[in-house]
Design a protein around this motif. Structure first.
Motif, mmCIF file in Angstrom:
data_model
loop_
_atom_site.group_PDB
_atom_site.id
_atom_site.type_symbol
_atom_site.label_atom_id
_atom_site.label_comp_id
_atom_site.label_asym_id
_atom_site.label_seq_id
_atom_site.Cartn_x
_atom_site.Cartn_y
_atom_site.Cartn_z
ATOM 1 N N SER A 109 0.809 -1.220 0.000
ATOM 2 C CA SER A 109 0.000 0.000 0.000
ATOM 3 C C SER A 109 0.845 1.274 0.000
ATOM 4 O O SER A 109 0.313 2.363 -0.154
ATOM 5 C CB SER A 109 -0.930 0.014 1.211
ATOM 6 N N ARG A 111 4.266 1.445 -1.643
ATOM 7 C CA ARG A 111 5.190 1.553 -2.769
ATOM 8 C C ARG A 111 4.620 2.401 -3.911
ATOM 9 O O ARG A 111 3.401 2.554 -4.044
ATOM 10 C CB ARG A 111 5.559 0.172 -3.276
ATOM 11 N N LYS A 112 5.509 2.922 -4.738
ATOM 12 C CA LYS A 112 5.101 3.795 -5.841
ATOM 13 C C LYS A 112 4.580 2.997 -7.038
ATOM 14 O O LYS A 112 3.571 3.340 -7.619
ATOM 15 C CB LYS A 112 6.292 4.660 -6.262
ATOM 16 N N ARG A 115 1.109 -0.293 -6.804
ATOM 17 C CA ARG A 115 0.426 -0.098 -5.522
ATOM 18 C C ARG A 115 -0.955 -0.742 -5.554
ATOM 19 O O ARG A 115 -1.651 -0.692 -6.556
ATOM 20 C CB ARG A 115 0.297 1.391 -5.237
#
Length: 143
Positions: A109, A111-112, A115
């Motif tokens: 939830s 991470r870039k 996601r």
């Protein structure tokens, strides 16, 4: 400057200094002035330091020390209670401990790239963090 030395003695890591975001005249703080130091500690070292901090509190925390997201924190008045030798040059500092509990998979939830949502069953609740505290440190929770 001295608070950095206290954290370095306690953790064996180099602390990061935090700056003030804006000036607060009543506190005597100017913008970009270094006002705090912090260290992130994980694993066995974190448990050992947390144990020393809880020993000062006599393994008693209040219910309001625990957040709804499963984290908890507490503060101590004097760092010399942790077993660090008193140094008149450094002085005495208080400090806050903040513990963030999480299960594997939380990064999904945050991470870039790629996601996705984080299920409720995966989140740590207030009750679960209180239970973890009781089991791990045999602590007491007061109202």
């Amino acid at each position: 400057v001295y608070k950095r030395q206290v954290l370095e003695d306690l953790t064996g890591q180099k602390p990061v200094l935090s700056k003030a975001r804006f000036t607060i005249r009543s506190f005597g703080i100017k913008r970009n002035e270094k006002i705090a130091a912090r260290v992130t500690v994980r694993g066995d070292k974190a448990k050992e330091i947390l144990d020393r901090g809880l020993k000062v509190k006599e393994y008693e925390l209040k219910k309001r020390n625990f957040s709804s997201t499963g984290n908890f924190g507490f503060g101590i008045q004097e760092h010399i209670d942790l077993g660090i030798k008193y140094d008149p040059y450094t002085g005495i500092f208080g400090m806050d401990f903040y513990v963030v509990l999480g299960r594997a998979g939380r990064r999904v939830s945050i991470r870039k790239r790629g996601r996705s949502k984080f299920g409720n069953f995966q989140k740590v609740s207030k009750e679960e963090s209180m239970q973890w505290f009781k089991q791990t440190f045999e602590g007491l929770i007061l109202n």
